[in-house]
Write a protein that holds these residues in place. Structure first.
Motif, short mmCIF file in Angstrom:
data_model
loop_
_atom_site.label_atom_id
_atom_site.label_comp_id
_atom_site.label_asym_id
_atom_site.label_seq_id
_atom_site.Cartn_x
_atom_site.Cartn_y
_atom_site.Cartn_z
N LEU A 1 17.26 63.09 -18.99
CA LEU A 1 16.09 62.51 -18.36
C LEU A 1 15.26 61.72 -19.36
N MET A 2 15.12 62.24 -20.57
CA MET A 2 14.35 61.52 -21.59
C MET A 2 15.01 60.19 -21.94
N LEU A 3 16.32 60.21 -22.15
CA LEU A 3 17.03 58.98 -22.53
C LEU A 3 16.99 57.95 -21.41
N SER A 4 17.21 58.39 -20.18
CA SER A 4 17.29 57.43 -19.08
C SER A 4 15.92 56.85 -18.73
N ILE A 5 14.86 57.65 -18.76
CA ILE A 5 13.55 57.12 -18.40
C ILE A 5 13.03 56.15 -19.47
N ILE A 6 13.25 56.48 -20.74
CA ILE A 6 12.81 55.58 -21.81
C ILE A 6 13.65 54.29 -21.80
N GLY A 7 14.97 54.44 -21.63
CA GLY A 7 15.82 53.26 -21.55
C GLY A 7 15.47 52.37 -20.37
N GLY A 8 15.12 52.98 -19.22
CA GLY A 8 14.75 52.19 -18.05
C GLY A 8 13.46 51.44 -18.24
N ILE A 9 12.49 52.05 -18.90
CA ILE A 9 11.21 51.37 -19.12
C ILE A 9 11.37 50.20 -20.08
N LYS A 10 12.22 50.34 -21.08
CA LYS A 10 12.41 49.29 -22.08
C LYS A 10 13.49 48.29 -21.70
N LEU A 11 14.06 48.38 -20.52
CA LEU A 11 15.22 47.58 -20.13
C LEU A 11 14.93 46.08 -20.27
N PHE A 12 15.83 45.38 -20.96
CA PHE A 12 15.66 43.93 -21.14
C PHE A 12 17.00 43.20 -21.04
N ASP A 13 18.00 43.61 -21.83
CA ASP A 13 19.24 42.86 -21.94
C ASP A 13 19.88 42.59 -20.59
N GLN A 14 20.09 43.65 -19.82
CA GLN A 14 20.79 43.50 -18.55
C GLN A 14 20.00 42.63 -17.57
N VAL A 15 18.68 42.83 -17.53
CA VAL A 15 17.86 42.06 -16.60
C VAL A 15 17.90 40.58 -16.96
N TYR A 16 17.72 40.28 -18.24
CA TYR A 16 17.65 38.87 -18.63
C TYR A 16 19.00 38.18 -18.47
N ALA A 17 20.10 38.88 -18.76
CA ALA A 17 21.41 38.27 -18.62
C ALA A 17 21.84 38.13 -17.16
N LEU A 18 21.45 39.08 -16.32
CA LEU A 18 21.86 39.04 -14.92
C LEU A 18 21.03 38.04 -14.11
N THR A 19 19.72 38.11 -14.24
CA THR A 19 18.85 37.31 -13.36
C THR A 19 17.82 36.48 -14.10
N GLY A 20 17.59 36.76 -15.38
CA GLY A 20 16.53 36.06 -16.10
C GLY A 20 15.15 36.39 -15.58
N GLY A 21 15.03 37.48 -14.84
CA GLY A 21 13.75 37.85 -14.23
C GLY A 21 13.60 37.31 -12.83
N GLY A 22 14.51 36.48 -12.38
CA GLY A 22 14.43 35.86 -11.07
C GLY A 22 15.19 36.65 -10.01
N PRO A 23 15.32 36.07 -8.82
CA PRO A 23 14.78 34.76 -8.42
C PRO A 23 13.26 34.79 -8.32
N GLY A 24 12.63 33.75 -8.82
CA GLY A 24 11.18 33.77 -8.96
C GLY A 24 10.79 34.80 -10.00
N HIS A 25 10.02 35.78 -9.60
CA HIS A 25 9.68 36.90 -10.49
C HIS A 25 10.14 38.22 -9.87
N ALA A 26 11.20 38.15 -9.03
CA ALA A 26 11.60 39.32 -8.26
C ALA A 26 12.15 40.45 -9.12
N THR A 27 12.67 40.14 -10.31
CA THR A 27 13.21 41.19 -11.17
C THR A 27 12.56 41.21 -12.55
N ASP A 28 11.44 40.53 -12.69
CA ASP A 28 10.75 40.54 -13.98
C ASP A 28 10.29 41.95 -14.33
#
Length: 318
Positions: free
Chosen positions: A242-269
């Protein structure tokens, strides 16, 4: 009474004086005490590389620095007040918390189920363990680009749905504001569910078989044995996961930026993607560092609160 030359009568001081401590005990105690000064070089390096730059970075959160101009002004809490009025920032914070909670729940539930499955007497359990853990060793950015192609409008996922006659389920998985966020969650869970499985599996294998056998003799079924015997003994593994997954989820960047770039719009920022955009696209370094400070506070508060609750439950279970 005649005394030999090497003998003498004991003095009163000899009786009053406490006997010296056993030198063997002193040596053992000295050997068991960790030599903390050995860690001093590493601590100094950590302070120079991490703590000092971080503290200096916090200073820029209270300025209007653009990242290039050496002249900047101290603006106090303006960046933080602007953040409270920024709809994109508030939306990114909400996305961050939603992603972190979703990943934590789904990843750990799936990891536990997988661990229970491969902990059985299946002949192929070792092959399954390797197969299920394999995605966790792939670089997250590689995984993200792989799934970006698979989830595209003409990707393998839509192609498979069309091949089995489910054309109605074909979607633009990463281009839909309604589905993109959950597609990101699905990719992260796919990659790291095996990691959680390994930790749970280590906890399951530490449970003595005699306890399960005794519970079975008493008439407890599989569900009852898991809930009353296995679950309490899995508390340390659950805490780690639980500690690893919650901290990793809060800091998530690589997958979001490579998959959607935060888009469409700001839907996944998320906060991390917004920090990157504000710093390197808009040149608002002071504001982006203020966002980073808020992200650090969220990670610290959530992880500390979670640790306290899980540690209390772990003590209660033991």
């Amino acid at each position: 009474m005649i005394l030999a030359q090497h003998e003498h009568l004991p003095d009163h001081d000899d009786h009053d004086r406490a006997p010296d401590a056993n030198p063997v005990v002193r040596v053992r105690r000295a050997r068991s005490t960790p030599p903390w000064w050995f860690a001093l070089p590493a601590l100094l390096l950590f302070a120079f590389v991490v703590l000092v730059p971080s503290a200096r970075g916090v200073h820029y959160a209270f300025t209007d620095w653009d990242g290039l101009d050496p002249d900047f002004s101290f603006v106090g809490l303006d960046n933080f007040s602007t953040m409270l009025r920024d709809a994109d920032a508030m939306q990114a914070i909400g996305h961050t918390l939603l992603i972190a909670v979703s990943i934590t729940v789904i990843q750990n539930a799936l990891g536990l189920l997988l661990a229970l499955g491969v902990n059985s007497a299946l002949k192929s359990r070792n092959v399954l363990r390797v197969f299920l853990f394999a995605p966790a060793v792939i670089t997250p950015i590689v995984t993200a680009y792989l799934w970006r192609n698979l989830l595209g409008p003409d990707g393998a996922v839509n192609g498979l749905l069309g091949a089995v006659g489910l054309d109605g389920l074909r979607q633009d998985w990463l281009g839909s504001p309604r589905l993109a966020l959950w597609a990101v969650v699905g990719v992260v869970v796919w990659q790291f569910a095996g990691y959680s499985m390994v930790i749970f599996l280590a906890g399951l294998q530490s449970v003595p078989k005699e306890i399960h056998e005794a519970a079975a003799i008493d008439g407890a079924g599989p569900v009852r044995r898991f809930w009353s015997v296995t679950r309490p003994l899995l508390a340390p593994a659950l805490t780690i996961n639980l500690m690893l997954s919650i901290i990793g989820g809060i800091k998530l960047f690589d997958q979001v930026y490579a998959l959607t770039g935060g888009g469409p719009g700001h839907a996944t920022d998320t906060i991390s993607t917004l920090i990157y955009k504000d710093a390197f696209t808009l040149g608002e370094f002071g504001y982006s560092i203020a966002l980073a400070v808020v992200l650090t506070i969220i990670v610290a508060v959530v992880s500390t609160g979670q640790y306290l609750v899980l540690a209390r439950n772990e003590r209660a279970a033991s």
